[in-house]
Write a protein that holds these residues in place. Sequence first.
Motif, PDB file in Angstrom:
ATOM      1  N   PRO A   1      -7.887 112.367-103.927  1.00 41.57           N
ATOM      2  CA  PRO A   1      -6.986 113.157-104.759  1.00 41.57           C
ATOM      3  C   PRO A   1      -6.826 114.558-104.167  1.00 41.57           C
ATOM      4  CG  PRO A   1      -9.029 112.668-105.946  1.00 41.57           C
ATOM      5  CD  PRO A   1      -9.111 111.987-104.614  1.00 41.57           C
ATOM      6  N   ALA A   2      -5.614 115.081-104.188  1.00 42.31           N
ATOM      7  CA  ALA A   2      -5.329 116.360-103.539  1.00 42.31           C
ATOM      8  C   ALA A   2      -5.873 117.563-104.303  1.00 42.31           C
ATOM      9  CB  ALA A   2      -3.823 116.526-103.348  1.00 42.31           C
ATOM     10  N   ASP A   3      -5.964 117.449-105.611  1.00 42.18           N
ATOM     11  CA  ASP A   3      -6.260 118.636-106.409  1.00 42.18           C
ATOM     12  C   ASP A   3      -7.500 118.504-107.291  1.00 42.18           C
ATOM     13  OD1 ASP A   3      -5.236 116.728-108.069  1.00 42.18           O
ATOM     14  OD2 ASP A   3      -3.829 118.049-109.078  1.00 42.18           O
ATOM     15  N   ALA A   4      -8.346 117.522-106.999  1.00 41.73           N
ATOM     16  CA  ALA A   4      -9.529 117.316-107.837  1.00 41.73           C
ATOM     17  C   ALA A   4     -10.623 116.630-107.041  1.00 41.73           C
ATOM     18  CB  ALA A   4      -9.162 116.459-109.041  1.00 41.73           C
ATOM     19  N   CYS A   5     -11.825 116.750-107.553  1.00 42.75           N
ATOM     20  CA  CYS A   5     -12.953 116.037-106.980  1.00 42.75           C
ATOM     21  C   CYS A   5     -13.084 114.696-107.699  1.00 42.75           C
ATOM     22  CB  CYS A   5     -14.236 116.843-107.169  1.00 42.75           C
ATOM     23  SG  CYS A   5     -14.230 118.396-106.250  1.00 42.75           S
ATOM     24  N   GLN A   6     -13.496 113.673-106.989  1.00 43.86           N
ATOM     25  CA  GLN A   6     -13.667 112.343-107.584  1.00 43.86           C
ATOM     26  C   GLN A   6     -15.150 112.120-107.828  1.00 43.86           C
ATOM     27  OE1 GLN A   6     -11.365 109.203-105.830  1.00 43.86           O
ATOM     28  NE2 GLN A   6     -12.802 107.644-106.517  1.00 43.86           N
TER      29      GLN A   6
ATOM     30  N   VAL B   1     -15.080 112.657 -94.495  1.00 41.82           N
ATOM     31  CA  VAL B   1     -14.342 113.906 -94.619  1.00 41.82           C
ATOM     32  C   VAL B   1     -14.601 114.456 -96.022  1.00 41.82           C
ATOM     33  CG1 VAL B   1     -12.029 114.937 -94.628  1.00 41.82           C
ATOM     34  CG2 VAL B   1     -12.535 113.060 -93.072  1.00 41.82           C
ATOM     35  N   PRO B   2     -14.884 115.760 -96.163  1.00 43.00           N
ATOM     36  CA  PRO B   2     -15.066 116.314 -97.501  1.00 43.00           C
ATOM     37  C   PRO B   2     -13.747 116.316 -98.280  1.00 43.00           C
ATOM     38  CG  PRO B   2     -15.139 118.069 -95.869  1.00 43.00           C
ATOM     39  CD  PRO B   2     -15.064 116.770 -95.119  1.00 43.00           C
ATOM     40  N   CYS B   3     -13.852 116.420 -99.586  1.00 40.46           N
ATOM     41  CA  CYS B   3     -12.673 116.376-100.453  1.00 40.46           C
ATOM     42  C   CYS B   3     -11.728 117.547-100.179  1.00 40.46           C
ATOM     43  CB  CYS B   3     -13.097 116.345-101.917  1.00 40.46           C
ATOM     44  SG  CYS B   3     -13.896 117.863-102.478  1.00 40.46           S
ATOM     45  N   PRO B   4     -10.428 117.407-100.514  1.00 40.90           N
ATOM     46  CA  PRO B   4      -9.453 118.470-100.280  1.00 40.90           C
ATOM     47  C   PRO B   4      -9.821 119.831-100.882  1.00 40.90           C
ATOM     48  CG  PRO B   4      -8.294 116.429-100.611  1.00 40.90           C
ATOM     49  CD  PRO B   4      -9.754 116.148-100.913  1.00 40.90           C
ATOM     50  N   PRO B   5     -10.362 119.905-102.124  1.00 40.85           N
ATOM     51  CA  PRO B   5     -10.726 121.241-102.621  1.00 40.85           C
ATOM     52  C   PRO B   5     -11.763 121.945-101.732  1.00 40.85           C
ATOM     53  CG  PRO B   5     -10.593 119.723-104.464  1.00 40.85           C
ATOM     54  CD  PRO B   5     -10.474 118.900-103.204  1.00 40.85           C
ATOM     55  N   VAL B   6     -12.710 121.196-101.176  1.00 39.64           N
ATOM     56  CA  VAL B   6     -13.705 121.793-100.284  1.00 39.64           C
ATOM     57  C   VAL B   6     -13.056 122.143 -98.947  1.00 39.64           C
ATOM     58  CG1 VAL B   6     -15.825 121.337 -98.983  1.00 39.64           C
ATOM     59  CG2 VAL B   6     -15.696 120.733-101.403  1.00 39.64           C
ATOM     60  N   GLN B   7     -12.185 121.282 -98.444  1.00 38.28           N
ATOM     61  CA  GLN B   7     -11.472 121.590 -97.205  1.00 38.28           C
ATOM     62  C   GLN B   7     -10.656 122.873 -97.366  1.00 38.28           C
ATOM     63  OE1 GLN B   7      -9.247 118.386 -95.208  1.00 38.28           O
ATOM     64  NE2 GLN B   7     -10.232 116.981 -96.652  1.00 38.28           N
ATOM     65  N   GLU B   8      -9.976 122.987 -98.507  1.00 37.10           N
ATOM     66  CA  GLU B   8      -9.110 124.131 -98.757  1.00 37.10           C
ATOM     67  C   GLU B   8      -9.900 125.440 -98.861  1.00 37.10           C
ATOM     68  OE1 GLU B   8      -6.803 124.930-102.612  1.00 37.10           O
ATOM     69  OE2 GLU B   8      -5.382 123.931-101.291  1.00 37.10           O
ATOM     70  N   SER B   9     -11.044 125.367 -99.493  1.00 39.47           N
ATOM     71  CA  SER B   9     -11.850 126.586 -99.658  1.00 39.47           C
ATOM     72  C   SER B   9     -12.591 126.947 -98.379  1.00 39.47           C
ATOM     73  CB  SER B   9     -12.840 126.410-100.813  1.00 39.47           C
ATOM     74  OG  SER B   9     -13.870 125.509-100.457  1.00 39.47           O
ATOM     75  N   GLY B  10     -12.663 125.980 -97.451  1.00 38.66           N
ATOM     76  CA  GLY B  10     -13.375 126.224 -96.206  1.00 38.66           C
ATOM     77  C   GLY B  10     -14.871 126.362 -96.416  1.00 38.66           C
ATOM     78  N   GLY B  11     -15.308 125.898 -97.567  1.00 33.30           N
ATOM     79  CA  GLY B  11     -16.708 126.088 -97.898  1.00 33.30           C
ATOM     80  C   GLY B  11     -17.424 124.793 -98.197  1.00 33.30           C
ATOM     81  N   ARG B  12     -18.386 124.941 -99.051  1.00 32.56           N
ATOM     82  CA  ARG B  12     -19.222 123.815 -99.442  1.00 32.56           C
ATOM     83  C   ARG B  12     -18.837 123.357-100.831  1.00 32.56           C
ATOM     84  NH1 ARG B  12     -24.131 123.010 -97.110  1.00 32.56           N
ATOM     85  NH2 ARG B  12     -25.025 122.718 -99.166  1.00 32.56           N
ATOM     86  N   CYS B  13     -19.452 122.293-101.261  1.00 28.60           N
ATOM     87  CA  CYS B  13     -19.221 121.779-102.595  1.00 28.60           C
ATOM     88  C   CYS B  13     -19.621 122.812-103.637  1.00 28.60           C
ATOM     89  CB  CYS B  13     -20.033 120.504-102.827  1.00 28.60           C
ATOM     90  SG  CYS B  13     -19.497 119.135-101.836  1.00 28.60           S
ATOM     91  N   ARG B  14     -18.905 122.765-104.735  1.00 26.48           N
ATOM     92  CA  ARG B  14     -19.205 123.682-105.839  1.00 26.48           C
ATOM     93  C   ARG B  14     -20.223 123.091-106.758  1.00 26.48           C
ATOM     94  NH1 ARG B  14     -13.149 123.621-106.915  1.00 26.48           N
ATOM     95  NH2 ARG B  14     -12.564 124.050-104.837  1.00 26.48           N
TER      96      ARG B  14
END
Length: 67
Positions: free
Chosen positions: A21-26, A54-67
């Motif tokens: 999903p582009a805008d959420a974590c599964q 590959v990490p999820c899109p929200p993590v890719q977008e933030s350039g960081g780690r999981c929240r």
Amino acid sequence: MIMESVIRCPNCGCESTERMPADACQFFYDCKRCGARLKPKDGDCCVFCSYGTVPCPPVQESGGRCR
């Protein structure tokens, strides 16, 4: 942004290419072979960050780690 990840079931080793999903974590994923319900490992936001290539899109977008 990479939208596909190969998720590997830790129970049976089944690998499946899945669109994330582009805008959420599964949070859950059901293995197509053994039916195991996967949940994120402690500290990960989603199953793709725990079991995917590959990490999820929200993590890719933030350039960081999981929240």
